[in-house]
Design an enzyme around this catalytic site. Sequence first.
Site, PDB file in Angstrom:
ATOM      1  N   CYS A 150      -0.473   4.182   2.034  1.00 24.64           N
ATOM      2  CA  CYS A 150      -0.399   3.929   3.666  1.00 24.64           C
ATOM      3  C   CYS A 150       1.139   4.121   3.882  1.00 24.64           C
ATOM      4  O   CYS A 150       1.399   4.887   5.082  1.00 24.64           O
ATOM      5  CB  CYS A 150      -0.769   2.416   4.192  1.00 24.64           C
ATOM      6  SG  CYS A 150      -2.094   1.924   3.282  1.00 24.64           S
ATOM      7  N   ASP A 151       2.052   3.584   3.131  1.00 18.94           N
ATOM      8  CA  ASP A 151       3.699   3.595   3.887  1.00 18.94           C
ATOM      9  C   ASP A 151       4.403   4.340   2.986  1.00 18.94           C
ATOM     10  O   ASP A 151       5.676   4.486   3.278  1.00 18.94           O
ATOM     11  CB  ASP A 151       3.846   2.268   3.599  1.00 18.94           C
ATOM     12  CG  ASP A 151       2.918   1.136   4.577  1.00 18.94           C
ATOM     13  OD1 ASP A 151       2.631   1.774   5.427  1.00 18.94           O
ATOM     14  OD2 ASP A 151       2.906   0.056   4.342  1.00 18.94           O
ATOM     15  N   CYS A 200       0.758  -1.328  -0.112  1.00 20.31           N
ATOM     16  CA  CYS A 200       0.048   0.014   0.008  1.00 20.31           C
ATOM     17  C   CYS A 200       0.866   1.083   0.153  1.00 20.31           C
ATOM     18  O   CYS A 200       1.477   1.555   1.120  1.00 20.31           O
ATOM     19  CB  CYS A 200      -0.837  -0.025   1.232  1.00 20.31           C
ATOM     20  SG  CYS A 200      -2.038   1.536   1.181  1.00 20.31           S
TER      21      CYS A 200
END
Length: 312
Positions: free
Chosen positions: A137-138, A134
Amino acid sequence: MLECAIIGGGPAGLSAGLYATRGGLKNVVLFEKGMPGGQITGSSEIENYPGFFDHTKSGMDFMDGWLKQCFHFGLKHQMDEVVSIQKEGEIFLINIANKEPIKAKSVIVCTGSTPKRANIKGEDEFFGRGVSSCATCDGFFYKDKEAAVLGGGDTALEEAYYLSNICSKVYLIHRREGFRAAPSTVQRIKKKENIELILDTMIEEIKGDASGVNALLLKDTKGATKELHVPGLFVFIGHDVNNAVLQKKDGNFICQTNALGQIKTDLRMHTSLEGLFVAGDMREDSPKQVVCAASDGAIAALEVISYLHERS
Ligand code: FAD
Ligand code: NAP
């Protein structure tokens, strides 16, 4: 007894819920094991949904309005993972661990798909410590650092592009020379000065230490190996079909599937089992697009309304 149980709260399930409740069904529950929104909430951008064209908005921003709209007409959300579905006579039983089965007159299954793991040595060990699926997200963890992306489809290329705006450099590693991604996306990637393509190459091992990933061992199709020193790897190599809820204890499915485990439906989202409908990414021939999943969900709900009407 529910008039309709919807399993899975991605674009297909939410659209099904909107059309079912707005179409007059009174007792409709969306079973979603997490927050509704589906896979697209893990995407950094969406630029091919008609009417929504804003590069500053993520998939999460995009789905926010769906949730408000879809729950406005009376759709109920139960945050539970459905384990299995069975049909007894005319009634479906929705089985949830440690709870009494819930009865429903009809079911729409929209459980979508899950990002695949590449089964590379070190992948499990470093998942969440340098290995991710992701970018939204990261990605920020790699601000002004280098990172690598594995895959050659739309997801890999779009997410590599997203990461290239955060990272100092992105290496896109793909096992062959041709890409599956849309030609326009491939062109965009090739023009981006801080994306380097590493083609005809596989990752043999993800290396690291207590603080996380620090290198990838690469091997090209001619057998040459080299180490690439990066602190992060994003794996985007496709998805598995989430069809477990339709599987019986003996391993067979309650409706027809193809060899890939995708569910066979007709163009009205009917499966081979009467009263059971399937919509979105998990059905055979799905183009795996939000707009198509939403359309599938709407069609399935309209078909449920007709199905229940014929039996009343
Ligand atoms: P999903 O979105 O997969 O939703 C399924 C839902 O079911 C999930 O919320 C899951 O938690 C839930 N669920 C699963 N099993 C159970 C269970 N047993 N019980 C309860 N709940 C369960 N498409 C585009 O059109 N444009 C794009 O730009 C685009 N970008 C993408 C970027 C990424 C990174 C990814 C991964 C996909 C992208 N897609 C894009 C594809 C798009 O997201 C999917 O086609 C779409 O989300 C499919 O919707 P769905 O409702 O069928 O399934
Ligand atoms: P995908 O299209 O299936 O592509 C997977 C990629 O990963 C392929 O390039 C494949 O290589 C590679 N791969 C598979 N297994 C591998 C392994 N073990 N090791 C290394 N590489 C491996 O998956 P996706 O990109 O996630 O897309 C899924 C669907 O969603 C597609 O239909 C896509 O069009 C859609 N989607 C659309 C958009 C958009 O429209 N903007 C955005 C994202 C996703 P090969 O090519 O050699 O097989």
